[in-house]
Design a protein around this motif. Structure first.
Motif, PDB file in Angstrom:
ATOM      1  N   SER A  92       0.836  -1.201   0.000  1.00 35.59           N
ATOM      2  CA  SER A  92       0.000   0.000   0.000  1.00 35.59           C
ATOM      3  C   SER A  92       0.866   1.245   0.000  1.00 35.59           C
ATOM      4  O   SER A  92       2.098   1.174   0.029  1.00 35.59           O
ATOM      5  N   GLU A  93       0.192   2.386  -0.011  1.00 36.25           N
ATOM      6  CA  GLU A  93       0.871   3.690  -0.027  1.00 36.25           C
ATOM      7  C   GLU A  93       1.790   3.829   1.176  1.00 36.25           C
ATOM      8  O   GLU A  93       1.478   3.392   2.268  1.00 36.25           O
ATOM      9  N   GLY A  94       2.926   4.436   0.970  1.00 34.88           N
ATOM     10  CA  GLY A  94       3.881   4.638   2.057  1.00 34.88           C
ATOM     11  C   GLY A  94       4.684   3.382   2.312  1.00 34.88           C
ATOM     12  O   GLY A  94       4.158   2.279   2.287  1.00 34.88           O
ATOM     13  N   ASP A  95       5.948   3.538   2.562  1.00 36.98           N
ATOM     14  CA  ASP A  95       6.816   2.396   2.835  1.00 36.98           C
ATOM     15  C   ASP A  95       6.501   1.844   4.218  1.00 36.98           C
ATOM     16  O   ASP A  95       6.217   2.592   5.155  1.00 36.98           O
ATOM     17  N   SER A  96       6.515   0.532   4.356  1.00 37.36           N
ATOM     18  CA  SER A  96       6.241  -0.122   5.636  1.00 37.36           C
ATOM     19  C   SER A  96       7.114  -1.346   5.811  1.00 37.36           C
ATOM     20  O   SER A  96       7.529  -1.970   4.841  1.00 37.36           O
ATOM     21  N   LEU A  97       7.347  -1.678   7.070  1.00 36.04           N
ATOM     22  CA  LEU A  97       7.993  -2.929   7.447  1.00 36.04           C
ATOM     23  C   LEU A  97       7.051  -3.609   8.422  1.00 36.04           C
ATOM     24  O   LEU A  97       6.662  -3.022   9.424  1.00 36.04           O
ATOM     25  N   TYR A  98       6.653  -4.825   8.106  1.00 33.56           N
ATOM     26  CA  TYR A  98       5.721  -5.598   8.919  1.00 33.56           C
ATOM     27  C   TYR A  98       6.503  -6.709   9.617  1.00 33.56           C
ATOM     28  O   TYR A  98       6.998  -7.624   8.951  1.00 33.56           O
ATOM     29  N   ILE A  99       6.629  -6.605  10.944  1.00 38.08           N
ATOM     30  CA  ILE A  99       7.424  -7.578  11.695  1.00 38.08           C
ATOM     31  C   ILE A  99       6.631  -8.117  12.883  1.00 38.08           C
ATOM     32  O   ILE A  99       5.642  -7.521  13.308  1.00 38.08           O
ATOM     33  N   SER A 113       1.002   8.965   6.552  1.00 41.78           N
ATOM     34  CA  SER A 113      -0.025   9.447   7.467  1.00 41.78           C
ATOM     35  C   SER A 113      -1.393   9.152   6.876  1.00 41.78           C
ATOM     36  O   SER A 113      -1.508   8.715   5.725  1.00 41.78           O
ATOM     37  N   LEU A 114      -2.427   9.429   7.657  1.00 39.03           N
ATOM     38  CA  LEU A 114      -3.780   9.292   7.125  1.00 39.03           C
ATOM     39  C   LEU A 114      -3.943  10.198   5.913  1.00 39.03           C
ATOM     40  O   LEU A 114      -4.516   9.788   4.899  1.00 39.03           O
ATOM     41  N   GLN A 115      -3.410  11.409   5.996  1.00 35.53           N
ATOM     42  CA  GLN A 115      -3.542  12.347   4.891  1.00 35.53           C
ATOM     43  C   GLN A 115      -2.881  11.820   3.615  1.00 35.53           C
ATOM     44  O   GLN A 115      -3.457  11.892   2.537  1.00 35.53           O
ATOM     45  N   SER A 116      -1.674  11.266   3.729  1.00 36.53           N
ATOM     46  CA  SER A 116      -1.013  10.734   2.533  1.00 36.53           C
ATOM     47  C   SER A 116      -1.770   9.538   1.974  1.00 36.53           C
ATOM     48  O   SER A 116      -1.838   9.354   0.759  1.00 36.53           O
ATOM     49  N   ARG A 117      -2.364   8.725   2.869  1.00 35.94           N
ATOM     50  CA  ARG A 117      -3.158   7.578   2.399  1.00 35.94           C
ATOM     51  C   ARG A 117      -4.397   8.050   1.655  1.00 35.94           C
ATOM     52  O   ARG A 117      -4.739   7.547   0.580  1.00 35.94           O
ATOM     53  N   LEU A 118      -5.104   9.034   2.219  1.00 33.37           N
ATOM     54  CA  LEU A 118      -6.310   9.544   1.564  1.00 33.37           C
ATOM     55  C   LEU A 118      -5.987  10.169   0.217  1.00 33.37           C
ATOM     56  O   LEU A 118      -6.733   9.974  -0.755  1.00 33.37           O
ATOM     57  N   GLU A 119      -4.888  10.891   0.144  1.00 32.14           N
ATOM     58  CA  GLU A 119      -4.480  11.482  -1.136  1.00 32.14           C
ATOM     59  C   GLU A 119      -4.219  10.407  -2.177  1.00 32.14           C
ATOM     60  O   GLU A 119      -4.575  10.555  -3.344  1.00 32.14           O
ATOM     61  N   LEU A 121      -5.642   7.540  -2.282  1.00 35.12           N
ATOM     62  CA  LEU A 121      -6.928   6.926  -2.634  1.00 35.12           C
ATOM     63  C   LEU A 121      -7.729   7.779  -3.613  1.00 35.12           C
ATOM     64  O   LEU A 121      -8.603   7.267  -4.304  1.00 35.12           O
ATOM     65  N   ARG A 122      -7.440   9.057  -3.669  1.00 32.02           N
ATOM     66  CA  ARG A 122      -8.100   9.898  -4.676  1.00 32.02           C
ATOM     67  C   ARG A 122      -7.625   9.506  -6.073  1.00 32.02           C
ATOM     68  O   ARG A 122      -8.360   9.585  -7.035  1.00 32.02           O
ATOM     69  N   VAL A 123      -6.384   9.050  -6.166  1.00 38.06           N
ATOM     70  CA  VAL A 123      -5.807   8.638  -7.441  1.00 38.06           C
ATOM     71  C   VAL A 123      -6.173   7.191  -7.754  1.00 38.06           C
ATOM     72  O   VAL A 123      -6.530   6.861  -8.884  1.00 38.06           O
ATOM     73  N   LYS A 124      -6.106   6.330  -6.735  1.00 36.07           N
ATOM     74  CA  LYS A 124      -6.363   4.911  -6.940  1.00 36.07           C
ATOM     75  C   LYS A 124      -7.239   4.393  -5.787  1.00 36.07           C
ATOM     76  O   LYS A 124      -6.729   3.854  -4.796  1.00 36.07           O
ATOM     77  N   PRO A 125      -8.566   4.556  -5.915  1.00 34.40           N
ATOM     78  CA  PRO A 125      -9.459   4.161  -4.819  1.00 34.40           C
ATOM     79  C   PRO A 125      -9.570   2.639  -4.676  1.00 34.40           C
ATOM     80  O   PRO A 125      -9.358   1.885  -5.621  1.00 34.40           O
ATOM     81  N   LYS A 127     -11.673  -0.845  -4.123  1.00 35.47           N
ATOM     82  CA  LYS A 127     -12.876  -1.348  -4.781  1.00 35.47           C
ATOM     83  C   LYS A 127     -14.105  -0.968  -3.956  1.00 35.47           C
ATOM     84  O   LYS A 127     -14.148  -1.169  -2.741  1.00 35.47           O
ATOM     85  N   ASN A 128     -15.101  -0.400  -4.617  1.00 34.55           N
ATOM     86  CA  ASN A 128     -16.380  -0.009  -4.012  1.00 34.55           C
ATOM     87  C   ASN A 128     -16.214   0.987  -2.864  1.00 34.55           C
ATOM     88  O   ASN A 128     -17.006   1.006  -1.932  1.00 34.55           O
ATOM     89  N   MET A 129     -15.187   1.807  -2.905  1.00 31.59           N
ATOM     90  CA  MET A 129     -14.915   2.768  -1.836  1.00 31.59           C
ATOM     91  C   MET A 129     -15.921   3.912  -1.871  1.00 31.59           C
ATOM     92  O   MET A 129     -16.283   4.401  -2.942  1.00 31.59           O
ATOM     93  N   ILE A 130     -16.369   4.307  -0.687  1.00 28.17           N
ATOM     94  CA  ILE A 130     -17.296   5.434  -0.546  1.00 28.17           C
ATOM     95  C   ILE A 130     -16.632   6.452   0.380  1.00 28.17           C
ATOM     96  O   ILE A 130     -16.192   6.115   1.471  1.00 28.17           O
ATOM     97  N   TRP A 131     -16.557   7.704  -0.058  1.00 26.86           N
ATOM     98  CA  TRP A 131     -16.014   8.774   0.779  1.00 26.86           C
ATOM     99  C   TRP A 131     -17.084   9.216   1.763  1.00 26.86           C
ATOM    100  O   TRP A 131     -18.233   9.416   1.407  1.00 26.86           O
ATOM    101  N   CYS A 132     -16.704   9.368   3.023  1.00 29.72           N
ATOM    102  CA  CYS A 132     -17.651   9.815   4.052  1.00 29.72           C
ATOM    103  C   CYS A 132     -17.535  11.285   4.149  1.00 29.72           C
ATOM    104  O   CYS A 132     -17.872  12.033   4.824  1.00 29.72           O
TER     105      CYS A 132
END
Length: 132
Positions: A92-99, A113-119, A121-125, A127-132
């Motif tokens: 997903s958006e943003g680099d992550s390490l899952y340990i 951040s949440l803001q970078s994730r939401l941004e 999602l505006r480009v690549k939402p 499936k079936n995403m609804i903005w609140c």
């Protein structure tokens, strides 16, 4: 009404081992330790380690902590050198390490951040995403 996150409690079978992981490897700040637990902080976030019977979630539930890109790159090397198990690859958006922590709890170290994730999602939402 709820206005924020107060603290996260993580069950551990061994306080010293968990403190070593969270403080020495991930860089949390220790505050107090006692026979049954410890209080740490990650930035301004309060984390409690508590002795109990450990039963990590078998689903996607996990705790994600913020980290800078340079610190994440350094942590990737440390995790590999120490044989820390990865439980997922980032997709997903943003680099992550899952340990996994020493008791098998799923931890994510995330750049973003949440803001970078939401941004993103505006480009690549999703499936079936609804903005609140």
């Amino acid at each position: 009404m709820v206005h924020g996150l107060n603290h996260i409690t993580i069950t551990t079978s061994n306080i010293d081992r968990s403190m070593k992981f969270y403080c020495e490897i991930l860089g949390f700040k220790p505050h107090v330790k006692w026979e049954g637990g410890a209080y740490l902080t990650a930035g301004n976030d309060w984390v409690c380690l508590s002795i109990d019977t450990v039963a990590p979630a078998g689903d996607y539930s996990h705790i994600a902590f913020s980290i800078s890109q340079p610190d994440l790159e350094a942590l990737k090397v440390v995790a590999k050198d120490r044989g820390i198990e990865e439980w997922k690859e980032n997709g997903s958006e943003g680099d992550s390490l899952y340990i996994l922590d020493p008791d098998g709890h799923k931890v994510e170290l995330h750049v973003g951040s949440l803001q970078s994730r939401l941004e993103s999602l505006r480009v690549k939402p999703y499936k079936n995403m609804i903005w609140c």
